[in-house]
Design an enzyme around this catalytic site. Structure first.
Site, short mmCIF file in Angstrom:
data_model
loop_
_atom_site.label_atom_id
_atom_site.label_comp_id
_atom_site.label_asym_id
_atom_site.label_seq_id
_atom_site.Cartn_x
_atom_site.Cartn_y
_atom_site.Cartn_z
N ARG A 80 -1.77 57.72 18.29
CA ARG A 80 -0.57 57.04 17.81
C ARG A 80 0.65 57.40 18.67
O ARG A 80 1.52 56.55 18.91
CB ARG A 80 -0.30 57.40 16.34
CG ARG A 80 -1.39 56.96 15.34
CD ARG A 80 -1.72 55.51 15.40
NE ARG A 80 -2.78 55.07 14.47
CZ ARG A 80 -4.09 55.13 14.73
NH1 ARG A 80 -4.54 55.65 15.86
NH2 ARG A 80 -4.97 54.66 13.86
N GLU A 120 0.37 55.49 21.81
CA GLU A 120 0.69 54.08 21.57
C GLU A 120 2.20 53.86 21.53
O GLU A 120 2.69 52.82 21.96
CB GLU A 120 0.04 53.65 20.25
CG GLU A 120 0.11 52.15 19.99
CD GLU A 120 -0.63 51.77 18.71
OE1 GLU A 120 -1.81 51.43 18.77
OE2 GLU A 120 0.00 51.85 17.64
N SER A 168 14.06 65.20 30.86
CA SER A 168 13.12 66.23 31.31
C SER A 168 12.10 66.57 30.23
O SER A 168 12.42 66.63 29.04
CB SER A 168 13.88 67.50 31.70
OG SER A 168 12.97 68.48 32.16
#
Lengths: 164, 164, 164, 164, 164, 164, 164, 164, 164, 164
Positions: free
Chosen positions: G104, G107, G130
């Site tokens: 997830r 995604e 960063s």
């Protein structure tokens, strides 16, 4: 070179990706210098099916297991416990194949795949040739010039796509 | 469903990865509702070879080109300029195949590849079945229950590894 | 740096992807500080073929096995049981190669592959140079400025595509 | 089949991954039915180098460009603007190669890569055979049985790894 | 955090893909809390070369081996048998790198690769910067604001493509 | 061959993966036969940065755009609309690189990556060399034997991992 | 189901790709049924940092090591020898992640990556957030309907691309 | 460099993998020099959501479409026909990301993925943080030293695995 | 062949990528010739969930563990220590699947994925069918011709994308 | 958000990988605001089959084509020439899927694949569930709390592996 008659053995580097039955079967086969042809005759099955069974790629019946036990001298309970589950297929080697012999088969699919599809569709309609309701065999032919030819026959049930 | 007899056509999304002859040949074939079987008879070649030629995966002889020109009504010089080079094979579709029919052939190589190798090695020695000195055909068989079976025959010259 | 004459040995991290014969052969070779050149002379074979045999990428004849047994001091039955099967080729290293020396060969294929095809097709017609009916050797040349050049010769039988 | 003498042409589906000069050069070559052998003679270069130049995989000198302009009837400024940059190599085809002819070369690297390394290291020390300070050619040989053999020679400068 | 001075050690999960010398060398180095800087001074080589040697990515001379034996207290024959073969390079880690420090170097190649090529071609002509006739070093600089900067210098011989 | 001084141009097959500014800039540069060195001097920037800017891999300041407009004869509003967004980096070429020159840089990362990490960690602690707070340049050196060497300097700010 | 409070443990199949400290730390944690929250409080660090340290993905200070030794009952020298090197990051799991929870997060990067870039560029200019000068934490929130929400905060220093 | 305030635009090389609405929206936004912040305020949505909508990665409501039509001066029916379908997500860019800014987010998942899982599991039980019942935002913070920090908040509903 | 009733067992080559509980559970199940159907009845769960639990792909409750301990004769503390962590899902087999049975499911996603999306979006709006708030079962049906049909039901909560 | 009832449309970026019929059908459907449910009712087929037909993933009968022609107002000959060939399946989207809705289905195969295999093998023996002799449908259920659930039913003929 005039090639001596040899027996296929199991490369040790294969063992980790095959079921333990593979090593046991190949070792027993090598110990008795049995060819797949000889074993196949005993089992009443195709040589390719027997080799596939050795590589863990095909199922054995109870009768197969009994015959293999007799033929190879492996105790029946040992063979039963290892061969009577359900094969986990597809793991014998990498794809694309790196072995030249197997690569040639892959190349046939790569080069002629769409040609097969076009011809099969015209002959049978929309569907596939099953690889499950399927059998295959290997034959040898020598032509008049003395050249050997290998003939692989693939025979699969035609499955039309369901309409839904 | 009772499948009507249909003709294989070229999916437009293929065009960019095939030579321009492919589109021309498939369009002419569709225009005349010619099956590969019919064209193959005219050319005296296997249906699979003809389909492969249409997909740019096989070479045409001068005589093939002339017959195709007559049969499909494409001017000879156009066909000659497109079909008399050397095919750039292997680009008809992706590997692993995403088309279910072609995937089944790939799966056969995946599942039975090492079984074929073991059997072929025992029958022929150390070598390969050529995919170049090679021919293939497709047959149809109907069993007693009325089921159709597709039979693909692969016949390749056996090439032993040279000793050097 | 002035490079001392050294012997190729088998990296331990290779062992798991090679047959057990590889380790045995390389260890015996290192134990006697034998070069592939020296072994090749004894076997009457090319150095590359012998090295390929050590990596499990080429077949040994009965005579090869006997000579290796004598030369390397490995009992004959041990060698026979390991070297008289059929090699499972293609597994010596990853592709694309990560080893700089081997990568250069890969790069030659990448850069000149289509140029070779175009030239070979014009010289021989539609077909391939066989990698099976094939032999190869390595030579060394020193030019007038004292630079060493490596020369690899690939010689394969020309196989025309069958017409079918 | 008795193969007619043919000329390599550029597959249209290649054009998008090659520089625009490729299409122009191949079209002009086909228009005059010139073989790479004929062009190579005019340029005083190897056939493979000329084919590589046509595929955008090798650099042309000012003199090459002038000769190509004369030979192929392409205006000099057009050729100059396209051929006098720096080639962007490595893009002629996919790796692993899908074309059977080129795949055979790849397979040679896959099967014999470590054997070449072992032999080259023993002959030359720790280093590589350059693919840059490099030349290659293709020869044809016909053996006593009338079989054609292709011979590819790879010659590269030996580069020892620097000590630092 | 104020970082304590530490010594690079070998992660155990590396061992299987490196030669056995790597573990032996790193363990001895850790046992004596020696930095690569200290070892490099003793060997008269660059720190990067020494670290590469520890990872099996660079060759050792006889003299290097003797100094390492003394410095690390490893018996000379043990070191000789392991370090005097030919390195099998390229296997220290995966590509693309997953380690953030190494990924940054990869990203530099990804982002600036074509810029380097364009500038190098204009400065040197058609060729490459050798990674074999090559040396590299790492320096540290602290700017006026107290920020540390790492400077990696890559120096390779320019190799023009041969004309053939 | 004695290499004529040439200008890097944009391969047409690149255009689709670069921003439209790339083609415009390279065309104008070629039209005036300007080297990156010459343009870099005008902009007061490194040659590599300017080449990166041409490939859409680096940002331009308002002042850069004005100077480029003057130097290359491209209308200011056109350049402004194309160069004053934010670069979408990393798309100039494939990884692993297929271009031999760029591949050599990749190989350096592959072979020496862990050596750099080990040395940098010992010199700087746990962290990375930034590829963002970063600059790079290319130099040319000719040694006493007349050999050209390329020197690429990578200078990045050291960033320690935050403790949290 | 009403989920019992449980402790994260180390899956045995992970061990081979993590440093040996991981197993030792997870085992000791499980032996005392300590949560990461509890350990983090003792160390004065974020839970995520502590879990990362357990997976070999973050560095430990001398003080961390001492506290962990006390808390987990592992001898200090053992912990010191294993935790005071430099982490080799990025190897905890495969990418793309196969674990649904981690997928997830992947995604989110896939779907919103360019949206983040567009917004960050407009807010901060040309640069990156960063991942090194970086901290992260996990919070839990329960909404008025009793639904639990996970909140992951990523906080990274903004690094503008250097002009050079 | 002192970075001028700039607007994110759509790289032309993106267009082919995004819906046509993306180009239309980005062009109109650029034409009016509107930031995502400004548009988000008008729509009452998060900046990230609006940018995602522009990249075709988020859905628009009827009200969003009307506001966008007014704000950007695009005829309502045009916008409606393009924005009121269902987004086909996940295609904005390649994974792993090649853009350095987006790669940093990917690296966070790679390095901290299992740490997040371990901590989330202990806090919430067996389940996942939803990426669908999900919202996210970007904030900017400037620390006492004047350094800018980017803060990305991910907030997802906790979904426990169903028991069945 | 008339297939004997058999029990699914764990292929030994799986063990290294599954948690140790998998081997223990499968061995105990095989020892008692228990089907998943029988175990599922005892646990009051779906057969698929139980098989998933055996493969380490689903969580066990305290009650499940107690019942499994009784049923399989495995000491409770052993089972508790292994089954009461959080599953690390997704590692049971490779993707794309090489096992023909599992590949067919993959092929359904490949062929019908976008069709499912189009239909689900029209029925439910913009969102997904959860694979977490999810249950699944397998049924068997025999049609009037005596053919067996497998029916797999996937039932997932609909999750609409949040507006933010 | 309260989601308005919407119609699935074809993303323009799909067009190049689908047959031309896809665009024509989706455009006509959108022009009449027809849902797949409505079209399916007219054709007497499942919604999923109709959507698959629109994506070029399923075959149309002559009767389907006539009904579609009437319903969508597309001339019959146009539809016939495009829909009466044989579908080239598997090309609607990438695998692994990047679309979150489709990825969830893929994840179900990844997580539960071996569990399905184990259960199906025990219920049916050694074989596969056909994806060709196959039908599928989508249902909607609303539970007592008002939550919507999607139910996907997969029904395939069981094919036992042939014994040969």
């Amino acid at each position: 070179m005039a090639q001596e008659r040899r027996i296929s053995v199991l490369d040790k580097s294969f063992e980790s990706r095959l079921p333990p039955s593979s090593k046991m079967l190949f070792d027993a086969k090598a110990g008795q210098s049995l060819s797949f042809e000889a074993i196949a005759k005993q089992l009443g099955r195709s040589e390719v099916a027997v080799a596939a069974l050795f590589y863990g790629q095909a199922a054995a019946s109870q009768e197969d297991v009994e015959k293999l036990s007799n033929l190879l001298g492996i105790p029946l309970p040992t063979l039963e416990s290892q061969l009577l589950g359900f094969p986990d297929r597809g793991r014998a080697g990498p794809m694309p194949p790196v072995e030249p012999l197997i690569y040639r088969l892959y190349e046939i699919v790569q080069n002629y795949g769409y040609a097969y599809k076009a011809v099969l569709n015209e002959k049978f309609g929309d569907g596939i040739m099953s690889a499950i309701a399927f059998e295959t065999k290997v034959d040898k032919e020598v032509d008049e010039s003395g050249n050997a030819w290998a003939i692989i026959t693939l025979k699969g049930k035609w499955l039309p796509f369901s309409r839904f």
